[in-house]
Write a protein that holds these residues in place. Structure first.
Motif, PDB file in Angstrom:
ATOM      1  N   PRO A  34       9.122  27.667   3.331  1.00 20.44           N
ATOM      2  CA  PRO A  34       8.090  28.351   4.117  1.00 20.44           C
ATOM      3  C   PRO A  34       8.441  29.805   4.390  1.00 20.44           C
ATOM      4  CG  PRO A  34       9.419  26.942   5.528  1.00 20.44           C
ATOM      5  CD  PRO A  34       9.826  26.641   4.110  1.00 20.44           C
ATOM      6  N   ALA A  35       7.405  30.607   4.573  1.00 15.34           N
ATOM      7  CA  ALA A  35       7.611  32.013   4.932  1.00 15.34           C
ATOM      8  C   ALA A  35       8.241  32.083   6.325  1.00 15.34           C
ATOM      9  CB  ALA A  35       6.282  32.758   4.923  1.00 15.34           C
ATOM     10  N   PRO A  36       9.141  33.031   6.559  1.00 14.34           N
ATOM     11  CA  PRO A  36       9.794  33.125   7.868  1.00 14.34           C
ATOM     12  C   PRO A  36       8.796  33.464   8.971  1.00 14.34           C
ATOM     13  CG  PRO A  36      10.286  35.058   6.522  1.00 14.34           C
ATOM     14  CD  PRO A  36       9.603  34.080   5.632  1.00 14.34           C
ATOM     15  N   GLN A  37       9.044  32.878  10.131  1.00 13.77           N
ATOM     16  CA  GLN A  37       8.223  33.147  11.308  1.00 13.77           C
ATOM     17  C   GLN A  37       9.032  33.948  12.314  1.00 13.77           C
ATOM     18  OE1 GLN A  37       4.959  31.996  11.372  1.00 13.77           O
ATOM     19  NE2 GLN A  37       5.409  31.326   9.264  1.00 13.77           N
ATOM     20  N   GLN A  91       5.585  26.323  -1.188  1.00 10.08           N
ATOM     21  CA  GLN A  91       5.379  26.841   0.163  1.00 10.08           C
ATOM     22  C   GLN A  91       5.853  25.835   1.212  1.00 10.08           C
ATOM     23  OE1 GLN A  91       1.488  28.473   0.978  1.00 10.08           O
ATOM     24  NE2 GLN A  91       1.730  28.259   3.183  1.00 10.08           N
ATOM     25  N   ARG A 114      -3.562  30.549   2.610  1.00 10.76           N
ATOM     26  CA  ARG A 114      -2.289  29.817   2.665  1.00 10.76           C
ATOM     27  C   ARG A 114      -1.506  30.118   3.931  1.00 10.76           C
ATOM     28  NH1 ARG A 114       1.047  31.564  -2.405  1.00 10.76           N
ATOM     29  NH2 ARG A 114       2.602  30.338  -1.294  1.00 10.76           N
ATOM     30  N   ASP A 115      -1.693  31.319   4.511  1.00  8.16           N
ATOM     31  CA  ASP A 115      -0.961  31.669   5.732  1.00  8.16           C
ATOM     32  C   ASP A 115      -1.461  30.918   6.950  1.00  8.16           C
ATOM     33  OD1 ASP A 115       0.528  33.440   4.248  1.00  8.16           O
ATOM     34  OD2 ASP A 115      -0.665  35.204   4.779  1.00  8.16           O
ATOM     35  N   TYR A 148      17.905  33.908  10.352  1.00 10.00           N
ATOM     36  CA  TYR A 148      17.901  34.405   8.977  1.00 10.00           C
ATOM     37  C   TYR A 148      19.316  34.431   8.425  1.00 10.00           C
ATOM     38  CZ  TYR A 148      19.482  38.826  11.021  1.00 10.00           C
ATOM     39  OH  TYR A 148      20.192  39.782  11.692  1.00 10.00           O
ATOM     40  N   SER A 157       4.225  24.763   7.124  1.00  9.60           N
ATOM     41  CA  SER A 157       4.965  23.989   6.141  1.00  9.60           C
ATOM     42  C   SER A 157       4.895  22.496   6.431  1.00  9.60           C
ATOM     43  CB  SER A 157       6.419  24.457   6.122  1.00  9.60           C
ATOM     44  OG  SER A 157       7.237  23.568   5.455  1.00  9.60           O
TER      45      SER A 157
END
Length: 248
Positions: free
Chosen positions: A224-227, A220, A189-190, A232, A194
């Motif tokens: 989405p996971a933070p890049q 997801q 998934r990584d 933030y 997104s």
């Protein structure tokens, strides 16, 4: 008036209807397995629920097991410990609710990644993913057996894993509309942004969108996971010592 002949016909249709309904989703697994000791007991387990469904003792290299596929596709674990050698063998099978009979021929070394199954179109695609793992297994075995220094082995295996992972990710992209691709997606998934997932998610059937995998993909895509470099949201909270700290 309903004659006895008509009554018998209606009763026959009713019995056939009930019989067909009872058989809905029932499948059989027939297998010829070589190099595994006769008398070895094979078990069939539902991967999602962990429930043991059936078992059979290998006789003359053959087993027959039965189960019920609940939902569009069910994942099954077929496994055994060789009666004489103590060696553990297993393979995973993906069976749809309309797959009535599943068959395969395999030797002990074919488990788990090189078992060629017929009777399930879902499993046909799964075997493309399995073949990648079989290649990984065979090449890694060769690299370790050549006698390279440890650091060379590590470098070669890392390169091998990266290369085969790339192939697997592309196979997921090409077949994203399928249950099999979604099952494999969770391990990679990584590797998906997104923005890409939004488009891929739209390819899914309503049933797959409602599945646990579909819901995870939607989540997801929307969160989405933070890049590295992303802004933030700063906030304060209490740590385990009761001290107030901020993310910043």
């Amino acid at each position: 008036a309903l004659t006895m002949k008509h009554f018998a016909s209606v009763l026959t249709l009713l019995i056939v209807s009930i019989s067909c309904e009872a058989q809905k989703g029932i499948f059989r697994i027939e297998a010829n397995i070589s190099e595994v000791s006769d008398g070895t007991k094979f078990y069939l387990k539902n991967v999602s629920t962990g429930q043991l469904i059936d078992s059979a003792v290998l006789g003359k290299g053959q087993i027959l097991l039965k189960g019920r596929a609940d939902g569009a596709v069910s994942s099954w674990l077929l496994y055994a410990t060789d009666l004489l050698s103590g060696e553990f063998v297993y393979t995973k099978l993906l069976i749809a609710s309309d797959d009535a009979s599943v068959r395969f021929n395999a030797s002990k070394q074919d488990f788990p990644w090189n078992v060629d199954v017929s009777g399930s179109t879902t499993q046909d695609l799964a075997e493309q993913f399995n073949h990648i793992e079989y290649q990984r297994q065979q090449i890694a075995k060769h690299v370790r057996g050549v006698g390279y220094p440890k650091e060379v082995i590590s470098k070669k295996l890392n390169s091998l894993n990266d290369s085969l992972d790339d192939v697997k990710v592309e196979l997921i992209r090409e077949n994203f509309y399928s249950y099999v691709a979604l099952v494999n997606f969770r391990y990679y998934r990584d590797r998906f942004l997104s923005s890409e997932l939004i488009g891929l998610y739209s390819l899914l059937s309503p049933e797959l969108k409602q599945s646990e995998y579909g819901r995870a993909i939607k989540n997801q895509a929307e969160f989405p996971a933070p890049q590295i470099g992303d802004a933030y949201y700063d906030y304060e909270a209490l740590n385990q010592n009761g001290e107030r700290i901020a993310l910043s």
